[in-house]
Design a protein around this motif. Structure first.
Motif, PDB file in Angstrom:
ATOM      1  N   LEU A  41       0.826  -1.163  -0.021  1.00  0.00           N
ATOM      2  CA  LEU A  41      -0.073   0.067   0.106  1.00  0.00           C
ATOM      3  C   LEU A  41       0.748   1.239   0.140  1.00  0.00           C
ATOM      4  CD1 LEU A  41      -2.617  -0.897   2.575  1.00  0.00           C
ATOM      5  CD2 LEU A  41      -2.954  -0.911   0.110  1.00  0.00           C
ATOM      6  N   PRO A  42       0.344   2.084  -0.678  1.00  0.00           N
ATOM      7  CA  PRO A  42       1.298   3.581  -0.756  1.00  0.00           C
ATOM      8  C   PRO A  42       1.299   4.262   0.579  1.00  0.00           C
ATOM      9  CG  PRO A  42      -0.517   4.011  -1.980  1.00  0.00           C
ATOM     10  CD  PRO A  42      -0.591   2.257  -1.719  1.00  0.00           C
ATOM     11  N   PHE A  43       2.382   4.914   0.961  1.00  0.00           N
ATOM     12  CA  PHE A  43       1.967   5.846   2.253  1.00  0.00           C
ATOM     13  C   PHE A  43       0.872   6.695   2.368  1.00  0.00           C
ATOM     14  CE2 PHE A  43       3.463   9.697   4.557  1.00  0.00           C
ATOM     15  CZ  PHE A  43       3.647   8.871   5.914  1.00  0.00           C
ATOM     16  N   GLU A  44       0.615   7.328   1.672  1.00  0.00           N
ATOM     17  CA  GLU A  44      -0.587   8.301   1.533  1.00  0.00           C
ATOM     18  C   GLU A  44      -1.709   7.522   1.948  1.00  0.00           C
ATOM     19  OE1 GLU A  44       1.310   7.855  -1.020  1.00  0.00           O
ATOM     20  OE2 GLU A  44       2.529   9.838  -0.863  1.00  0.00           O
ATOM     21  N   THR A  45      -2.061   6.209   1.575  1.00  0.00           N
ATOM     22  CA  THR A  45      -3.280   5.268   1.969  1.00  0.00           C
ATOM     23  C   THR A  45      -3.124   4.863   3.654  1.00  0.00           C
ATOM     24  OG1 THR A  45      -3.362   4.522  -0.275  1.00  0.00           O
ATOM     25  CG2 THR A  45      -4.588   3.385   1.515  1.00  0.00           C
ATOM     26  N   VAL A  46      -1.897   4.968   3.922  1.00  0.00           N
ATOM     27  CA  VAL A  46      -1.828   4.332   5.366  1.00  0.00           C
ATOM     28  C   VAL A  46      -1.563   5.306   6.440  1.00  0.00           C
ATOM     29  CG1 VAL A  46       0.059   2.842   6.769  1.00  0.00           C
ATOM     30  CG2 VAL A  46      -0.577   2.152   4.476  1.00  0.00           C
ATOM     31  N   ARG A  47      -0.946   6.515   5.991  1.00  0.00           N
ATOM     32  CA  ARG A  47      -0.614   7.335   7.216  1.00  0.00           C
ATOM     33  C   ARG A  47      -1.970   8.014   8.085  1.00  0.00           C
ATOM     34  NH1 ARG A  47      -1.124  12.933   8.248  1.00  0.00           N
ATOM     35  NH2 ARG A  47       0.700  13.918   9.283  1.00  0.00           N
ATOM     36  N   ASN A  48      -3.228   8.008   7.611  1.00  0.00           N
ATOM     37  CA  ASN A  48      -4.044   8.471   8.323  1.00  0.00           C
ATOM     38  C   ASN A  48      -4.746   7.528   9.124  1.00  0.00           C
ATOM     39  OD1 ASN A  48      -3.607  11.172   7.843  1.00  0.00           O
ATOM     40  ND2 ASN A  48      -5.224  11.206   6.002  1.00  0.00           N
ATOM     41  N   GLN A  49      -4.409   6.264   8.869  1.00  0.00           N
ATOM     42  CA  GLN A  49      -4.695   5.269   9.734  1.00  0.00           C
ATOM     43  C   GLN A  49      -3.750   4.704  10.835  1.00  0.00           C
ATOM     44  OE1 GLN A  49      -7.901   3.911   9.252  1.00  0.00           O
ATOM     45  NE2 GLN A  49      -8.213   5.414   7.707  1.00  0.00           N
ATOM     46  N   VAL A  50      -2.829   5.206  10.894  1.00  0.00           N
ATOM     47  CA  VAL A  50      -1.664   5.011  11.993  1.00  0.00           C
ATOM     48  C   VAL A  50      -2.329   5.185  13.223  1.00  0.00           C
ATOM     49  CG1 VAL A  50       0.615   5.643  12.981  1.00  0.00           C
ATOM     50  CG2 VAL A  50       0.113   5.152  10.378  1.00  0.00           C
ATOM     51  N   GLN A 199     -12.894  11.806   8.882  1.00  0.00           N
ATOM     52  CA  GLN A 199     -12.960  11.656  10.441  1.00  0.00           C
ATOM     53  C   GLN A 199     -13.760  12.776  11.019  1.00  0.00           C
ATOM     54  OE1 GLN A 199      -9.303  10.051  12.159  1.00  0.00           O
ATOM     55  NE2 GLN A 199      -8.449  10.044  10.105  1.00  0.00           N
ATOM     56  N   ALA A 200     -13.932  13.917  10.269  1.00  0.00           N
ATOM     57  CA  ALA A 200     -14.735  15.030  10.750  1.00  0.00           C
ATOM     58  C   ALA A 200     -14.464  15.597  12.467  1.00  0.00           C
ATOM     59  CB  ALA A 200     -16.377  14.742  10.997  1.00  0.00           C
ATOM     60  N   ALA A 201     -13.261  15.945  12.209  1.00  0.00           N
ATOM     61  CA  ALA A 201     -12.676  16.366  13.539  1.00  0.00           C
ATOM     62  C   ALA A 201     -13.307  17.296  14.281  1.00  0.00           C
ATOM     63  CB  ALA A 201     -11.258  16.787  13.388  1.00  0.00           C
ATOM     64  N   ALA A 202     -13.997  18.138  13.320  1.00  0.00           N
ATOM     65  CA  ALA A 202     -14.717  19.458  14.082  1.00  0.00           C
ATOM     66  C   ALA A 202     -15.957  19.184  14.945  1.00  0.00           C
ATOM     67  CB  ALA A 202     -15.189  20.193  13.019  1.00  0.00           C
ATOM     68  N   THR A 203     -16.392  17.764  14.731  1.00  0.00           N
ATOM     69  CA  THR A 203     -17.418  17.430  15.527  1.00  0.00           C
ATOM     70  C   THR A 203     -17.188  16.806  16.764  1.00  0.00           C
ATOM     71  OG1 THR A 203     -17.560  14.974  14.378  1.00  0.00           O
ATOM     72  CG2 THR A 203     -18.595  17.048  13.261  1.00  0.00           C
ATOM     73  N   TRP A 204     -15.840  16.335  17.307  1.00  0.00           N
ATOM     74  CA  TRP A 204     -15.519  15.678  18.418  1.00  0.00           C
ATOM     75  C   TRP A 204     -15.723  16.477  19.412  1.00  0.00           C
ATOM     76  CZ3 TRP A 204      -9.967  13.913  15.987  1.00  0.00           C
ATOM     77  CH2 TRP A 204     -10.368  13.127  14.886  1.00  0.00           C
ATOM     78  N   GLY A 205     -15.791  17.820  19.749  1.00  0.00           N
ATOM     79  CA  GLY A 205     -16.137  18.335  21.021  1.00  0.00           C
ATOM     80  C   GLY A 205     -14.816  19.048  21.700  1.00  0.00           C
ATOM     81  N   ALA A 206     -13.570  19.149  20.929  1.00  0.00           N
ATOM     82  CA  ALA A 206     -12.653  19.565  21.513  1.00  0.00           C
ATOM     83  C   ALA A 206     -12.510  21.063  22.037  1.00  0.00           C
ATOM     84  CB  ALA A 206     -11.307  19.329  20.690  1.00  0.00           C
ATOM     85  N   ASP A 207     -11.821  21.620  22.722  1.00  0.00           N
ATOM     86  CA  ASP A 207     -11.805  22.954  23.013  1.00  0.00           C
ATOM     87  C   ASP A 207     -11.159  23.820  21.833  1.00  0.00           C
ATOM     88  OD1 ASP A 207     -12.521  22.977  25.764  1.00  0.00           O
ATOM     89  OD2 ASP A 207     -10.781  21.983  26.083  1.00  0.00           O
ATOM     90  N   ALA A 208     -10.318  23.343  20.901  1.00  0.00           N
ATOM     91  CA  ALA A 208      -9.882  23.926  19.802  1.00  0.00           C
ATOM     92  C   ALA A 208      -9.228  22.878  19.001  1.00  0.00           C
ATOM     93  CB  ALA A 208      -9.019  25.051  20.074  1.00  0.00           C
ATOM     94  N   ALA A 209      -8.804  23.341  17.700  1.00  0.00           N
ATOM     95  CA  ALA A 209      -8.053  22.499  16.754  1.00  0.00           C
ATOM     96  C   ALA A 209      -6.822  23.048  16.530  1.00  0.00           C
ATOM     97  CB  ALA A 209      -8.852  21.970  15.545  1.00  0.00           C
ATOM     98  N   ILE A 210      -5.717  22.702  16.396  1.00  0.00           N
ATOM     99  CA  ILE A 210      -4.271  23.441  15.881  1.00  0.00           C
ATOM    100  C   ILE A 210      -3.788  22.533  14.661  1.00  0.00           C
ATOM    101  CG2 ILE A 210      -3.690  23.908  18.165  1.00  0.00           C
ATOM    102  CD1 ILE A 210      -1.966  21.629  18.450  1.00  0.00           C
ATOM    103  N   ASP A 211      -3.131  23.367  13.834  1.00  0.00           N
ATOM    104  CA  ASP A 211      -2.310  23.012  12.635  1.00  0.00           C
ATOM    105  C   ASP A 211      -1.025  22.555  13.049  1.00  0.00           C
ATOM    106  OD1 ASP A 211      -4.683  23.211  10.987  1.00  0.00           O
ATOM    107  OD2 ASP A 211      -4.727  25.382  11.186  1.00  0.00           O
ATOM    108  N   HIS A 212      -0.449  23.339  13.961  1.00  0.00           N
ATOM    109  CA  HIS A 212       0.977  23.270  14.243  1.00  0.00           C
ATOM    110  C   HIS A 212       1.291  23.010  15.802  1.00  0.00           C
ATOM    111  CE1 HIS A 212       5.333  24.457  14.342  1.00  0.00           C
ATOM    112  NE2 HIS A 212       5.452  24.049  13.085  1.00  0.00           N
ATOM    113  N   PRO A 213       2.270  22.578  16.097  1.00  0.00           N
ATOM    114  CA  PRO A 213       2.446  22.468  17.791  1.00  0.00           C
ATOM    115  C   PRO A 213       2.822  23.909  18.212  1.00  0.00           C
ATOM    116  CG  PRO A 213       3.725  20.575  16.699  1.00  0.00           C
ATOM    117  CD  PRO A 213       3.111  21.434  15.507  1.00  0.00           C
ATOM    118  N   GLU A 214       3.186  24.880  17.384  1.00  0.00           N
ATOM    119  CA  GLU A 214       3.332  26.238  17.853  1.00  0.00           C
ATOM    120  C   GLU A 214       2.111  26.983  18.436  1.00  0.00           C
ATOM    121  OE1 GLU A 214       2.964  28.997  14.048  1.00  0.00           O
ATOM    122  OE2 GLU A 214       5.112  28.496  14.937  1.00  0.00           O
ATOM    123  N   GLN A 215       0.976  26.504  17.920  1.00  0.00           N
ATOM    124  CA  GLN A 215      -0.500  26.972  18.261  1.00  0.00           C
ATOM    125  C   GLN A 215      -0.884  26.395  19.671  1.00  0.00           C
ATOM    126  OE1 GLN A 215      -2.634  25.623  14.962  1.00  0.00           O
ATOM    127  NE2 GLN A 215      -2.538  27.873  14.038  1.00  0.00           N
TER     128      GLN A 215
END
Length: 231
Positions: A41-50, A199-215
């Protein structure tokens, strides 16, 4: 928005949040597929299942495997990963090292809560030279229940000497947010991790979402907010 409650501890999921383990997990899966004579399987197929663990990756690669055959493949995958690929290409995500330093420099602490079993977690944390820095490392078999149950989170808070309200948990899977919320911690979704649109992360109910650790920095006391843009 950052919490008004002073934070003392930041806890991280391991795969897909603290460390980018996908290249090594993919390499082990490819090795297993080659042993079994099936196309890799290509990496792109596997990554988001790790973040879903070894069983999910084996199901992805061998969708028809069931029963004893599936369990044999799963154990072989984990053994290949442990023996040959555990920390070849695995690295902290960009910006994470300086974030950890910011946490430590402020006199706060940090730790890991993962569903990865201890026989894989512990050698990986040691190989990354994090074992003496993390105040707590909770694996998937440390407690009788694992995420999304709050038990691992509560033990991590206890070992970090903080109350759940003084803790921020960062993860890249819905069970991470469920566990943090059930335990009473603040929660952030690491969108840079192993998440796809389905995976619809916006529906999980977290306090916020971040795109980078600096956030994560605005959630820390002001004195620890050092720039990490150059990392």
């Amino acid at each position: 928005m950052p919490s008004r409650e002073p934070l003392r501890t930041v806890l991280f999921d391991l795969d897909g949040t603290l460390a980018d383990t996908a290249p090594d997990m993919h390499a082990a899966l490819v090795a297993l597929q080659r042993e079994q004579g099936v196309p890799a399987l290509p990496f792109e197929t596997v990554r988001n299942q790790v973040s879903n663990g070894g069983a999910a990756l084996v199901r992805l690669a061998f969708p028809d495997a069931e029963g004893d055959r599936f369990e044999t493949l799963r154990l072989r995958f984990l053994n290949l990963y442990a023996e040959h690929y555990l920390c070849l290409e695995t690295r902290l995500f960009p910006g994470m090292e300086t974030l950890l330093q910011a946490i430590e420099n402020q006199g706060l602490n940090w730790g890991i809560v993962t569903n990865k079993p201890a026989w894989l977690t512990d050698p990986l944390v040691r190989a990354m030279d994090l074992h003496q820095r993390a105040v707590t490392v909770i694996s998937g078999d440390t407690t009788p229940q694992r995420k999304p149950h709050p038990m691992p989170m509560l033990l991590a808070c206890e070992q970090a000497a903080c109350q759940p309200a003084e803790c921020l948990y960062v993860g890249d899977a819905e069970r991470d947010i469920q566990a943090g919320r059930a335990a009473g911690t603040h929660t952030l979704v690491a969108l840079y991790g192993y998440i796809d649109d389905a995976q619809a992360a916006a529906t999980w109910g977290a306090d916020a979402a971040i795109d980078h650790p600096e956030q994560i920095l605005p959630w820390l006391p002001a004195e620890s907010r050092v720039g990490i843009a150059s990392q």
